[in-house]
Design a protein around this motif. Structure first.
Motif, PDB file in Angstrom:
ATOM      1  N   LYS A   4       0.877  -1.178   0.000  1.00 36.45           N
ATOM      2  CA  LYS A   4       0.000   0.000   0.000  1.00 36.45           C
ATOM      3  C   LYS A   4       0.904   1.214   0.000  1.00 36.45           C
ATOM      4  O   LYS A   4       1.879   1.272   0.746  1.00 36.45           O
ATOM      5  CB  LYS A   4      -0.912   0.013   1.213  1.00 36.45           C
ATOM      6  CG  LYS A   4      -1.991  -1.028   1.150  1.00 36.45           C
ATOM      7  CD  LYS A   4      -2.977  -0.886   2.273  1.00 36.45           C
ATOM      8  CE  LYS A   4      -4.040  -1.968   2.117  1.00 36.45           C
ATOM      9  NZ  LYS A   4      -5.055  -1.875   3.138  1.00 36.45           N
ATOM     10  N   SER A   5       0.543   2.182  -0.838  1.00 33.99           N
ATOM     11  CA  SER A   5       1.377   3.359  -0.950  1.00 33.99           C
ATOM     12  C   SER A   5       0.532   4.578  -1.307  1.00 33.99           C
ATOM     13  O   SER A   5      -0.401   4.482  -2.108  1.00 33.99           O
ATOM     14  CB  SER A   5       2.440   3.139  -2.033  1.00 33.99           C
ATOM     15  OG  SER A   5       3.337   4.208  -2.075  1.00 33.99           O
ATOM     16  N   ARG A   6       0.875   5.692  -0.703  1.00 35.64           N
ATOM     17  CA  ARG A   6       0.231   6.968  -1.029  1.00 35.64           C
ATOM     18  C   ARG A   6       1.109   7.654  -2.067  1.00 35.64           C
ATOM     19  O   ARG A   6       2.320   7.772  -1.887  1.00 35.64           O
ATOM     20  CB  ARG A   6       0.143   7.846   0.214  1.00 35.64           C
ATOM     21  CG  ARG A   6      -0.541   9.168  -0.031  1.00 35.64           C
ATOM     22  CD  ARG A   6      -0.477  10.040   1.238  1.00 35.64           C
ATOM     23  NE  ARG A   6      -1.354  11.168   1.165  1.00 35.64           N
ATOM     24  CZ  ARG A   6      -1.104  12.290   0.497  1.00 35.64           C
ATOM     25  NH1 ARG A   6       0.028  12.408  -0.176  1.00 35.64           N
ATOM     26  NH2 ARG A   6      -1.965  13.283   0.494  1.00 35.64           N
ATOM     27  N   LEU A   7       0.491   8.087  -3.167  1.00 37.31           N
ATOM     28  CA  LEU A   7       1.229   8.762  -4.231  1.00 37.31           C
ATOM     29  C   LEU A   7       0.689  10.174  -4.429  1.00 37.31           C
ATOM     30  O   LEU A   7      -0.518  10.394  -4.335  1.00 37.31           O
ATOM     31  CB  LEU A   7       1.098   8.004  -5.557  1.00 37.31           C
ATOM     32  CG  LEU A   7       1.692   6.613  -5.640  1.00 37.31           C
ATOM     33  CD1 LEU A   7       1.457   6.026  -7.021  1.00 37.31           C
ATOM     34  CD2 LEU A   7       3.163   6.630  -5.324  1.00 37.31           C
ATOM     35  N   ASN A   8       1.580  11.074  -4.734  1.00 34.87           N
ATOM     36  CA  ASN A   8       1.187  12.451  -5.031  1.00 34.87           C
ATOM     37  C   ASN A   8       0.894  12.601  -6.518  1.00 34.87           C
ATOM     38  O   ASN A   8       1.538  13.380  -7.226  1.00 34.87           O
ATOM     39  CB  ASN A   8       2.286  13.422  -4.572  1.00 34.87           C
ATOM     40  CG  ASN A   8       2.393  13.464  -3.074  1.00 34.87           C
ATOM     41  OD1 ASN A   8       1.392  13.564  -2.371  1.00 34.87           O
ATOM     42  ND2 ASN A   8       3.598  13.352  -2.563  1.00 34.87           N
ATOM     43  N   VAL A  80      -3.015 -10.549  -9.985  1.00 34.07           N
ATOM     44  CA  VAL A  80      -2.573  -9.206  -9.629  1.00 34.07           C
ATOM     45  C   VAL A  80      -3.780  -8.286  -9.549  1.00 34.07           C
ATOM     46  O   VAL A  80      -4.638  -8.293 -10.440  1.00 34.07           O
ATOM     47  CB  VAL A  80      -1.554  -8.668 -10.662  1.00 34.07           C
ATOM     48  CG1 VAL A  80      -1.226  -7.204 -10.393  1.00 34.07           C
ATOM     49  CG2 VAL A  80      -0.296  -9.519 -10.658  1.00 34.07           C
ATOM     50  N   VAL A  81      -3.821  -7.510  -8.467  1.00 37.59           N
ATOM     51  CA  VAL A  81      -4.907  -6.562  -8.238  1.00 37.59           C
ATOM     52  C   VAL A  81      -4.311  -5.196  -7.930  1.00 37.59           C
ATOM     53  O   VAL A  81      -3.478  -5.069  -7.029  1.00 37.59           O
ATOM     54  CB  VAL A  81      -5.794  -7.023  -7.050  1.00 37.59           C
ATOM     55  CG1 VAL A  81      -6.803  -5.956  -6.681  1.00 37.59           C
ATOM     56  CG2 VAL A  81      -6.476  -8.341  -7.362  1.00 37.59           C
ATOM     57  N   TYR A  82      -4.737  -4.211  -8.688  1.00 33.69           N
ATOM     58  CA  TYR A  82      -4.445  -2.805  -8.389  1.00 33.69           C
ATOM     59  C   TYR A  82      -5.756  -2.187  -7.919  1.00 33.69           C
ATOM     60  O   TYR A  82      -6.725  -2.169  -8.676  1.00 33.69           O
ATOM     61  CB  TYR A  82      -4.012  -2.031  -9.632  1.00 33.69           C
ATOM     62  CG  TYR A  82      -2.625  -2.294 -10.136  1.00 33.69           C
ATOM     63  CD1 TYR A  82      -1.556  -1.495  -9.737  1.00 33.69           C
ATOM     64  CD2 TYR A  82      -2.377  -3.310 -11.063  1.00 33.69           C
ATOM     65  CE1 TYR A  82      -0.271  -1.708 -10.233  1.00 33.69           C
ATOM     66  CE2 TYR A  82      -1.107  -3.524 -11.567  1.00 33.69           C
ATOM     67  CZ  TYR A  82      -0.061  -2.721 -11.144  1.00 33.69           C
ATOM     68  OH  TYR A  82       1.197  -2.930 -11.645  1.00 33.69           O
ATOM     69  N   GLN A  83      -5.790  -1.688  -6.705  1.00 32.23           N
ATOM     70  CA  GLN A  83      -6.936  -0.929  -6.202  1.00 32.23           C
ATOM     71  C   GLN A  83      -6.457   0.508  -6.028  1.00 32.23           C
ATOM     72  O   GLN A  83      -5.426   0.744  -5.394  1.00 32.23           O
ATOM     73  CB  GLN A  83      -7.431  -1.475  -4.860  1.00 32.23           C
ATOM     74  CG  GLN A  83      -8.155  -2.799  -4.938  1.00 32.23           C
ATOM     75  CD  GLN A  83      -9.439  -2.762  -5.732  1.00 32.23           C
ATOM     76  OE1 GLN A  83      -9.652  -3.623  -6.567  1.00 32.23           O
ATOM     77  NE2 GLN A  83     -10.299  -1.790  -5.514  1.00 32.23           N
ATOM     78  N   ILE A  84      -7.199   1.431  -6.573  1.00 31.59           N
ATOM     79  CA  ILE A  84      -6.820   2.845  -6.550  1.00 31.59           C
ATOM     80  C   ILE A  84      -7.902   3.615  -5.812  1.00 31.59           C
ATOM     81  O   ILE A  84      -9.079   3.548  -6.181  1.00 31.59           O
ATOM     82  CB  ILE A  84      -6.663   3.389  -7.986  1.00 31.59           C
ATOM     83  CG1 ILE A  84      -5.715   2.503  -8.788  1.00 31.59           C
ATOM     84  CG2 ILE A  84      -6.212   4.844  -7.972  1.00 31.59           C
ATOM     85  CD1 ILE A  84      -5.806   2.680 -10.287  1.00 31.59           C
ATOM     86  N   SER A  85      -7.509   4.346  -4.794  1.00 36.19           N
ATOM     87  CA  SER A  85      -8.450   5.166  -4.034  1.00 36.19           C
ATOM     88  C   SER A  85      -8.013   6.619  -4.109  1.00 36.19           C
ATOM     89  O   SER A  85      -6.885   6.949  -3.739  1.00 36.19           O
ATOM     90  CB  SER A  85      -8.487   4.736  -2.566  1.00 36.19           C
ATOM     91  OG  SER A  85      -8.806   3.380  -2.455  1.00 36.19           O
ATOM     92  N   ILE A  94      -2.617   3.575  -3.438  1.00 30.95           N
ATOM     93  CA  ILE A  94      -2.521   2.392  -4.290  1.00 30.95           C
ATOM     94  C   ILE A  94      -2.398   1.172  -3.379  1.00 30.95           C
ATOM     95  O   ILE A  94      -1.546   1.140  -2.499  1.00 30.95           O
ATOM     96  CB  ILE A  94      -1.278   2.446  -5.204  1.00 30.95           C
ATOM     97  CG1 ILE A  94      -1.239   3.745  -6.021  1.00 30.95           C
ATOM     98  CG2 ILE A  94      -1.205   1.208  -6.102  1.00 30.95           C
ATOM     99  CD1 ILE A  94      -2.451   4.023  -6.833  1.00 30.95           C
ATOM    100  N   ALA A  95      -3.266   0.205  -3.599  1.00 27.02           N
ATOM    101  CA  ALA A  95      -3.144  -1.085  -2.907  1.00 27.02           C
ATOM    102  C   ALA A  95      -2.870  -2.114  -4.004  1.00 27.02           C
ATOM    103  O   ALA A  95      -3.703  -2.340  -4.886  1.00 27.02           O
ATOM    104  CB  ALA A  95      -4.410  -1.422  -2.142  1.00 27.02           C
ATOM    105  N   TYR A  96      -1.694  -2.688  -3.949  1.00 30.35           N
ATOM    106  CA  TYR A  96      -1.268  -3.686  -4.940  1.00 30.35           C
ATOM    107  C   TYR A  96      -1.201  -5.033  -4.238  1.00 30.35           C
ATOM    108  O   TYR A  96      -0.612  -5.156  -3.163  1.00 30.35           O
ATOM    109  CB  TYR A  96       0.112  -3.314  -5.492  1.00 30.35           C
ATOM    110  CG  TYR A  96       0.715  -4.355  -6.409  1.00 30.35           C
ATOM    111  CD1 TYR A  96       0.422  -4.363  -7.760  1.00 30.35           C
ATOM    112  CD2 TYR A  96       1.590  -5.318  -5.913  1.00 30.35           C
ATOM    113  CE1 TYR A  96       0.984  -5.308  -8.613  1.00 30.35           C
ATOM    114  CE2 TYR A  96       2.151  -6.264  -6.758  1.00 30.35           C
ATOM    115  CZ  TYR A  96       1.850  -6.251  -8.101  1.00 30.35           C
ATOM    116  OH  TYR A  96       2.405  -7.190  -8.936  1.00 30.35           O
TER     117      TYR A  96
END
Length: 146
Positions: A4-8, A80-85, A94-96
């Protein structure tokens, strides 16, 4: 593996990067130029440099929200799952998630041993990719302001 990562970057920007990558991969493997709306349910065979092949199926596509696919080989099945919030208009979470099923007992044991070692490097590589995506957005933003 889960990251899980927060991206700008805005959620639509990240989503477009993922989809553009998928469309490029499909074009390289099949010589077909699909549109985003044609992705869900699409299956194709990808041949790697060492002549190994994998069947890839796009399982779920939800604009600016998620992208799921499955890669099947004679040894493994990767999901593989990319969840974008969207957090706000300029950032997203991003939850990968990547899971692997091994085919056969010997392959399971081998994957367990190798997975422990490679897991660290895969996470590091994925985080570096996220940082590159973020930097392309930020440098693009700086360019448009000048």
């Amino acid at each position: 593996m889960e990251i899980k990562s927060r991206l700008n970057v805005p959620a639509p920007f990240f989503y477009k990067k993922v989809i553009d990558s998928a469309l490029y991969d499909i074009a390289q493997a099949t010589n077909k130029n699909l549109k985003e709306k044609e992705l869900e349910g699409f299956e194709y065979i990808k041949t790697f440099a060492n002549k190994d092949q994998a069947k890839i199926k796009i399982e779920r596509v939800n604009k600016d929200r998620c992208y799921h696919f499955k890669t099947s080989t004679n040894k493994n099945i990767f999901k593989v799952v990319y969840q974008i919030s969207e957090l706000d208009e300029n950032s997203c979470q991003i939850a990968y998630q990547e899971t692997m099923e091994s085919v056969g007992i010997i392959q399971q044991v081998n994957d367990l041993l190798v997975g422990i070692i490679l897991g660290y490097f895969k996470k590091k590589q994925f985080k570096a990719m996220l940082a590159r995506i973020e930097s392309t957005y930020l440098s693009r933003e700086e360019y448009t302001q000048n």
